[in-house]
Write an enzyme that holds these catalytic residues in place. Sequence first.
Site, PDB file in Angstrom:
ATOM      1  N   TYR A  56       0.836  -1.205   0.000  1.00 22.31           N
ATOM      2  CA  TYR A  56       0.000   0.000   0.000  1.00 22.31           C
ATOM      3  C   TYR A  56       0.870   1.254   0.000  1.00 22.31           C
ATOM      4  CZ  TYR A  56      -3.387   3.523   1.398  1.00 22.31           C
ATOM      5  OH  TYR A  56      -4.165   4.663   1.452  1.00 22.31           O
ATOM      6  N   LYS A  90       1.256   4.360  -2.945  1.00 20.08           N
ATOM      7  CA  LYS A  90       1.045   5.784  -2.698  1.00 20.08           C
ATOM      8  C   LYS A  90       2.292   6.598  -3.023  1.00 20.08           C
ATOM      9  CE  LYS A  90      -3.224   5.577  -1.681  1.00 20.08           C
ATOM     10  NZ  LYS A  90      -4.223   6.244  -2.529  1.00 20.08           N
ATOM     11  N   THR A 138     -13.119   5.699   6.597  1.00 20.38           N
ATOM     12  CA  THR A 138     -13.783   5.158   5.409  1.00 20.38           C
ATOM     13  C   THR A 138     -13.622   3.644   5.368  1.00 20.38           C
ATOM     14  OG1 THR A 138     -11.852   5.222   3.933  1.00 20.38           O
ATOM     15  CG2 THR A 138     -13.119   7.267   4.164  1.00 20.38           C
TER      16      THR A 138
END
Length: 324
Positions: free
Chosen positions: A206, A210, A243
């Site tokens: 991850y 990014k 989220t």
Amino acid sequence: MWRLLHCILGFIRLYLDGVKVLLYQLFNKSFRLPDLPEQNGKVAIVTGGTRGMGYEISRHLVSLDMHVIIAGNEEEEGLAAVKKIQEELNQGKVEFMYLDLASLTSVRQFVQRYNAKGLPLHVLVNNAGVMLVPERRTEDGFELHFGLNYLGHFLLTNLLLGALRKTGKPGKCSRIVIMSSATHYGGRLTLDDLQGRLCYSSHAAYAQSKLALLLLSYHLQEQLLVRGDPVTVNAVDPGMVDTALYDNLCSPAQVAKKPFAKLLFRTPAEGASTAIYAAAASELEGIGGLYLYNGRKTESSALSYDKRLQTKLWKQSCALVGLK
């Protein structure tokens, strides 16, 4: 042994970055959007716009009288998001188009369908992403974080550059907004193992995705500047936002997250604010190459400014997606 150590280091770097962000959010208020100008029917594409921050970005841009195309891989969810926005707002236009960023074929088909509409393109918001997903491959064989978060957006952006260039004009540039993350600070880019085949860690994967998005942002902005194209690229860090991205946390981490989320995490609307600002603020007209956090220009990692790494990643990405 090395695989275990790699996983542990990725885990530590990611969560240290998270702690730093939470401490910042504890002592600093969320960025409050200024009044933004009406967009007068400008057209925007928002990937991952069906829920969370993507939905909030889409809704706010529609409220500014934009024509927003929500791009996502869940048609039912997308149509529901469109209906909800239409019921809430009396201006702007919103529609859903299917896009699976984990499929290079789907990305190409999306761009073909979009171009067939004959619409201009003023804003592209690359928001969609996954986080901490157990080891999986896309249909093209790429590690999922790298393939969906980065490579799908890399191809999408390149294929839409023609529309963005054609739409932009001096003093009225088209805009590309790329959603990065503070996790990039702990990210490492292993060019000979971008797919994590030698040693996989979802945390490291991850963070790498990014960082790759940030390298893309800086390199593309420089290319556009050299060509004199009326298009700007800025990267955005939304902070830690409550989220569905965190749904893949392990059970103990899920339990530990809940009290912190209520106290310290940003809401999706708060997390979306800097991306909305980057997409529509008049003071950012003609300005690109920024890393924006909480509404302000911020220094990204030293690695993200490495021009040789930017160029190498760009060339390798072109080869992976079949671009010349």
